[in-house]
Scaffold this motif. Sequence first.
Motif, short mmCIF file in Angstrom:
data_model
loop_
_atom_site.label_atom_id
_atom_site.label_comp_id
_atom_site.label_asym_id
_atom_site.label_seq_id
_atom_site.Cartn_x
_atom_site.Cartn_y
_atom_site.Cartn_z
N ARG A 307 2.89 -5.36 0.65
CA ARG A 307 1.80 -5.80 -0.23
C ARG A 307 0.45 -5.57 0.43
NH1 ARG A 307 0.44 -12.00 -1.95
NH2 ARG A 307 -1.26 -11.53 -3.37
N SER A 308 0.39 -5.82 1.75
CA SER A 308 -0.87 -5.65 2.47
C SER A 308 -1.34 -4.20 2.43
CB SER A 308 -0.71 -6.11 3.91
OG SER A 308 -1.83 -5.77 4.69
N VAL A 309 -0.44 -3.28 2.71
CA VAL A 309 -0.81 -1.86 2.74
C VAL A 309 -1.29 -1.40 1.38
CG1 VAL A 309 0.10 0.47 3.05
CG2 VAL A 309 0.69 -1.32 4.69
N VAL A 310 -0.59 -1.81 0.33
CA VAL A 310 -0.99 -1.41 -1.03
C VAL A 310 -2.36 -1.97 -1.37
CG1 VAL A 310 -0.45 -1.67 -3.47
CG2 VAL A 310 1.37 -1.17 -1.84
N GLY A 311 -2.59 -3.26 -1.07
CA GLY A 311 -3.88 -3.86 -1.35
C GLY A 311 -5.00 -3.18 -0.58
N TYR A 312 -4.75 -2.89 0.70
CA TYR A 312 -5.77 -2.24 1.52
C TYR A 312 -6.10 -0.84 1.00
CZ TYR A 312 -8.14 -0.39 5.65
OH TYR A 312 -9.05 0.18 6.50
N GLU A 313 -5.09 -0.10 0.59
CA GLU A 313 -5.32 1.25 0.07
C GLU A 313 -6.14 1.22 -1.21
OE1 GLU A 313 -1.41 2.86 -0.29
OE2 GLU A 313 -1.32 3.54 1.81
N ARG A 314 -5.88 0.22 -2.06
CA ARG A 314 -6.64 0.12 -3.31
C ARG A 314 -8.09 -0.28 -3.03
NH1 ARG A 314 -4.18 -0.47 -8.22
NH2 ARG A 314 -5.55 -2.17 -8.81
#
Length: 584
Positions: A307-314
């Motif tokens: 979830r962290s990686v996805v949020g950071y990429e967005r």
Amino acid sequence: MREGFAVLGVAIRREPWIFTVSTLGSVLFGALTVADAWVLGWSTEHAVIPAFENGEIGAGVLWAVFGLFVGVAILRAVGIVARRLGAGIMQYRMQAHSRREVTRQYLDLPMEWHQRHPTGQLLSNANSDVEAAWFPIAPLPMAVGTVAMMVIAIVQMLLADVVLALVGLLVFPVVVVANVVYQRTSSPLMTRAQQLRAEVSEIAHESFDGAMVVKTLGREGEETERFAERVHELRDVLIKAGRIRAMFDPTISALPNIGVLVVLGTGVARVLDGSTDAGAVVTVAYLLTIVSFPIRSIGWLLGEFPRSVVGYERVQAVLDARGDMAYGAATVEAAGAGADLQVERLAYAYDEEQPVLRDVTFGVAPGRTTALVGATASGKSTLTNLITRLVDPDEGAVRIDGTDLRDLDRGELARVLSVVPQTAFMFDDTVRGNITLGGDFTDDEVWDSLRTAQADGFVAGLPHGLDTELGERGTSLSGGQRQRVSLARALIRRPRLLVLDDATSAVDPEVEARILGGLRQNGSDTTLVVVAYRKATIGLADEVLHLADGRIAGRGTHEELLERSPDYATLVNAYEQQAAGETA
């Protein structure tokens, strides 16, 4: 996993001191947790066993045991406070920093970028994506600190019995395999969940914004169904992710216990054949239970990575976005006579195959009024966007006092220009707050601008005058009242160039005539560009530009265009006939 640690690296570099304090607190907690084993052993050797052998225990020994246990407990509590407080401060500061970065980027990006991205997605980027990106910071110091505890425990295990220690440490490769499986199965679901959060926010925002349309057309059921469809899909994706997490967490928790059982079984066999003693078996088994906590804490950290990686990429996609709107270093006079506006061979297209404006050239001398008249989709609002530099032209230039808008320094144009859009936006603030927008203006200046906008009468009649709260989007005011307050907001800044994009369409003709008359009487130095439909409004202009199919089809006074342009006469007469019919 690599991307997740890279995200955490950004946070550590941003807040190194807070991370250091929280990590030291966690290391202190871990070291003292392992020290419990030593305290327990020392107490057993110096207090418990002598008590059984001698039947008594000295007061000094009792105080020593008490002091050791209390001291370890207090220091461990200090470590817990430092760890949790530091992690919380670090997490919330990173979230605040990212939200500020995202909102600053929204302000810097041109309108073209905003038109390609729905509002719901922008809200999601600034809220749920930011929270998701930095959520692993909470377990980070604990995970890092407990690594120290794990290292100390492993060293003690190896010193007690190498074979049993190696048997117990077989748990770690299994943990790594379990984490890899979890990452690969949950990452796609987390990516989809973050996208669905944005879509849910977007649909809700549209429905709330269009509440009037939804209610008057009886579309409540359809909007509810549209919203429910995305909500249910988000629910299903989160349930799938939750099922995977529900298998991952118990697995991570169970693996150390399984390791303890294996160690005990192996240890019994080694005790029976004389390879080791019972104390070593108990020591290794106990230390392995201590090691289980770091394993679980690391599992909590790794479990938040998808979830962290996805949020950071967005979030990073917004921060990496680049608009084509560059600024120069030129300045213009903020005060004085009206601005000299020159539009030269302007061309603009939202779609390359469908140009909106082509070869538009005209000028507005200081203090003069020009009316833009044209049918729907003729390019009037696009032209006002170019004049106010919400977008840049594909060809040509817009100049103020001879300076290309693209050469002006950031913020310079706002010092000389005010725009009043057709849709007047009100903030959830007082009348005064909506007009001044935090600017340093006196109440006398506020009332002067309200009088020019013909709004002083109804504002004086409000329950608290200038201090009356208008509610979200100014729901307590009518459309015409909102337009007049919006006009006062522009006038109080005494602009040298004022652009009105059909800004009095919701006002009755008599009030509109007084407003425009007041503008010319009280602000005679202001250069005025007006998008207009009514004859009364158009007739007050020094020059009229008739736009058709993105070009200037005619220019002159209102009377001149009526005489020589049948299309222009048909257009303005049709509007008057429609207005008369609505009045009747």
